[in-house]
Design a protein around this motif. Structure first.
Motif, mmCIF file in Angstrom:
data_model
loop_
_atom_site.group_PDB
_atom_site.id
_atom_site.type_symbol
_atom_site.label_atom_id
_atom_site.label_comp_id
_atom_site.label_asym_id
_atom_site.label_seq_id
_atom_site.Cartn_x
_atom_site.Cartn_y
_atom_site.Cartn_z
ATOM 1 N N VAL A 199 -1.758 2.000 -5.015
ATOM 2 C CA VAL A 199 -2.499 3.077 -4.367
ATOM 3 C C VAL A 199 -3.972 2.705 -4.314
ATOM 4 O O VAL A 199 -4.605 2.456 -5.351
ATOM 5 N N PHE A 200 -4.535 2.634 -3.119
ATOM 6 C CA PHE A 200 -5.955 2.333 -2.953
ATOM 7 C C PHE A 200 -6.797 3.566 -3.280
ATOM 8 O O PHE A 200 -6.401 4.700 -3.010
ATOM 9 N N GLY A 201 -7.973 3.324 -3.860
ATOM 10 C CA GLY A 201 -8.918 4.399 -4.123
ATOM 11 C C GLY A 201 -8.561 5.293 -5.287
ATOM 12 O O GLY A 201 -9.214 6.323 -5.504
ATOM 13 N N GLN A 202 -7.559 4.917 -6.078
ATOM 14 C CA GLN A 202 -7.135 5.740 -7.210
ATOM 15 C C GLN A 202 -8.075 5.541 -8.399
ATOM 16 O O GLN A 202 -8.435 4.414 -8.738
ATOM 17 N N ASP B 94 0.851 -1.183 0.000
ATOM 18 C CA ASP B 94 0.000 0.000 0.000
ATOM 19 C C ASP B 94 0.896 1.245 0.000
ATOM 20 O O ASP B 94 1.592 1.531 0.976
ATOM 21 N N ASP B 95 0.881 1.984 -1.113
ATOM 22 C CA ASP B 95 1.805 3.099 -1.301
ATOM 23 C C ASP B 95 1.194 4.442 -0.915
ATOM 24 O O ASP B 95 1.803 5.482 -1.121
ATOM 25 N N SER B 96 -0.010 4.418 -0.380
ATOM 26 C CA SER B 96 -0.623 5.671 0.043
ATOM 27 C C SER B 96 -0.179 5.990 1.462
ATOM 28 O O SER B 96 0.079 5.096 2.267
ATOM 29 N N GLY C 157 7.060 4.972 2.582
ATOM 30 C CA GLY C 157 8.332 4.733 3.254
ATOM 31 C C GLY C 157 8.751 3.274 3.188
ATOM 32 O O GLY C 157 9.946 2.963 3.093
ATOM 33 N N VAL C 158 7.782 2.360 3.248
ATOM 34 C CA VAL C 158 8.083 0.938 3.139
ATOM 35 C C VAL C 158 8.576 0.607 1.732
ATOM 36 O O VAL C 158 9.559 -0.127 1.551
ATOM 37 N N VAL C 159 7.917 1.166 0.730
ATOM 38 C CA VAL C 159 8.330 0.947 -0.658
ATOM 39 C C VAL C 159 9.765 1.441 -0.871
ATOM 40 O O VAL C 159 10.607 0.746 -1.447
ATOM 41 N N VAL D 70 -5.465 -8.836 1.609
ATOM 42 C CA VAL D 70 -5.901 -9.873 0.665
ATOM 43 C C VAL D 70 -6.082 -9.286 -0.736
ATOM 44 O O VAL D 70 -5.738 -9.913 -1.740
ATOM 45 N N LEU D 71 -6.620 -8.063 -0.821
ATOM 46 C CA LEU D 71 -6.773 -7.427 -2.126
ATOM 47 C C LEU D 71 -5.419 -7.288 -2.810
ATOM 48 O O LEU D 71 -5.284 -7.532 -4.020
ATOM 49 N N LEU D 72 -4.411 -6.894 -2.050
ATOM 50 C CA LEU D 72 -3.066 -6.774 -2.619
ATOM 51 C C LEU D 72 -2.538 -8.129 -3.077
ATOM 52 O O LEU D 72 -1.946 -8.253 -4.155
ATOM 53 N N LEU D 73 -2.754 -9.145 -2.263
ATOM 54 C CA LEU D 73 -2.259 -10.482 -2.605
ATOM 55 C C LEU D 73 -2.872 -11.001 -3.899
ATOM 56 O O LEU D 73 -2.232 -11.741 -4.651
ATOM 57 N N CYS D 74 -4.122 -10.631 -4.148
ATOM 58 C CA CYS D 74 -4.839 -11.170 -5.311
ATOM 59 C C CYS D 74 -4.725 -10.286 -6.555
ATOM 60 O O CYS D 74 -5.170 -10.694 -7.634
ATOM 61 N N LEU D 75 -4.150 -9.094 -6.416
ATOM 62 C CA LEU D 75 -3.961 -8.226 -7.581
ATOM 63 C C LEU D 75 -3.096 -8.944 -8.602
ATOM 64 O O LEU D 75 -1.981 -9.366 -8.282
#
Length: 465
Positions: free
Chosen positions: A362-365, A330-332, A337-339, A448-453
């Motif tokens: 980015v969520f919600g983009q 999650d880059d938002s 900073g993690v990225v 989970v959403l990230l894992l399944c992208l």
């Protein structure tokens, strides 16, 4: 050894058998279920979590083995964990309460049998992942035990119906009422007249902690499907404005998954906490199976990056994995900073971290898509499609996503609502909108959403450094 007179008595009195020989007092609901199994051919129990149904099933197994000549007791559940780690372990536990029974009955990992007649007098555990799980059993006295029955495919039940034509046959089904169709659902609806049915609300059970009930109420509300299924023992409603219905999530949880020696794909996802009560959640997906690695509060991006590296190296060693691992973060907000830290780690030692493929999300983009308004809605649609049991043409398809049995995840995925934009595109509600409804941040669900992208894994040599 039990006398023949006692056996005849106990054959019709399972509660007294449990009290006298297993040295435990069933609560009133458990006692009623045991008496029903003795008196009725088919018993079906829907309940919330933690009411003691596994103990009742184990007592029924031992009672039937000890009071019938040459009985057969096929036991099944949707997953090996539910069948062996819970139900079968309960059988072993209660057998140890009576040394005489323990001397006569031999417990093994898959079978309990009378030592003198191992091939003719037994209970056996078979997972319901195969349609023939309950086929091939013939005896004058037969008892089918089906645990978490809502998650068992209808095809597994077909041989049971044929066997129940004999007077000595019995069926005990128990489970959380997770699905709105199927054999178990019908036993409490259109076929209810054929069954002795029980509904046990966790609020009325002395075995269910008030803390558990309060937690579900606080997080999801008494009007939620999570509360209905996991506490009240009610079937879920069919809510038109929920994007992913609870039955799809529960079906996934109750799917048997066998760990591969060499998986085709591994993904890592991290939803980074932003503020307040939000959690940083790190998870991974091996082929179809999702697991959570670490969850914690706080915004220490350096520690989060280190946790991700530790997980990746663990997975590479465990599976001797030869592809890159997409690490979707999650880059938002503070997630950036993690990225940055992960990219720095790879730059500093590209050979050691050749497996690392950092992908910021980015969520919600807003996105350009025919049907979906933003990136979160698109990712939700991916998860929903993976959970669907049928193709768009209506044909059965292989299991594509196996979720962990996690209350937070279940609630978050199954309570998120959606609407239509002015441009007639689907848009799921934001985190802020969920919080205004009194719900917690969907941190596990976003992981989970990230894992399944969808991201195609690369060979290590193909990774961009």
């Amino acid at each position: 050894m039990i006398t023949s007179e006692a056996i005849l008595y106990y054959a019709e009195h399972p509660v007294e058998f449990v009290e006298d020989l297993l040295h435990v007092i069933p609560d009133p609901q458990q006692a009623a279920i045991l008496r029903s199994v003795a008196a009725n051919q088919m018993t079906s129990v829907r309940s919330g979590h933690g009411i003691g149904k596994s103990a009742v099933e184990a007592w029924a197994v031992i009672w039937f083995l000890a009071t019938r000549p040459f009985p057969k007791i096929p036991c099944t559940a949707p997953t090996q964990h539910q069948l062996f780690d819970i139900l079968w372990a309960e059988v072993s536990k209660w057998l140890r309460n009576n040394k005489a029974l323990e001397r006569e009955l031999q417990w093994t990992k898959e079978k309990v049998y009378m030592k003198q007649y191992p091939e003719e007098w037994f209970a056996v555990a078979r997972t319901a992942s195969k349609p023939d799980a309950l086929q091939g059993f013939h005896a004058e006295d037969i008892l089918y035990i089906i645990d978490e029955a809502s998650g068992v495919d209808d095809k597994v039940f077909e041989p049971v119906l044929g066997a129940l034509s004999t007077p000595g046959a019995r069926l005990l089904m128990c489970g959380n009422p997770t699905q709105l169709s199927g054999f178990f659902y019908d036993s409490h609806h259109k076929n209810r007249g054929s069954y002795s049915t029980f509904h046990i609300d966790g609020r009325n059970s002395s075995r269910v902690s008030q803390d558990f009930i309060n937690t579900i109420i606080t997080m999801y509300g008494e009007d939620s499907d999570v509360f209905r299924v996991r506490v009240a023992g009610e079937f879920p409603r069919q809510e038109n404005d929920v994007f992913i219905p609870l039955p799809l999530v529960e079906k996934s949880i109750m799917t048997q998954w066998n760990e591969p020696e060499h998986p085709a794909s591994i993904h890592i996802g991290c939803d980074v906490a932003r503020f307040g009560d939000d959690k940083t959640v790190i998870g991974y997906k091996v082929d179809e199976k999702v697991e959570f690695w670490k969850r914690r509060s706080g915004q220490d991006t350096m520690k989060t990056a280190d946790d991700i590296i530790e997980l990746g190296e663990t997975l590479v060693r465990r599976y001797r994995y030869q592809r890159t691992i997409p690490v979707k973060v999650d880059d938002s907000g503070v997630g950036g900073g993690v990225v940055d830290r992960l990219r720095q780690i790879k730059r500093n030692n590209p050979e050691r971290f050749e497996w690392l493929d950092v992908i910021p999300v980015v969520f919600g983009q807003r996105i350009k898509h025919e049907f979906y308004h933003d990136s979160t809605t698109y990712m939700m649609s991916v998860v929903k499609k993976l959970l669907m049991p049928y193709t768009e043409e209506g044909l059965p398809k292989p299991v594509e996503l196996v979720l962990p049995d996690d209350n937070d995840l279940i609630g978050q995925l199954s309570t998120r609502k959606y609407g239509m934009t002015e441009q007639s595109k689907i848009r799921v509600e934001s985190k802020e909108a969920m919080k205004k409804r009194g719900l917690h941040s969907p941190d596990e669900a976003d992981c989970v959403l990230l894992l399944c992208l969808p991201v195609k894994p690369k060979r290590k040599g193909d990774a961009k450094h």
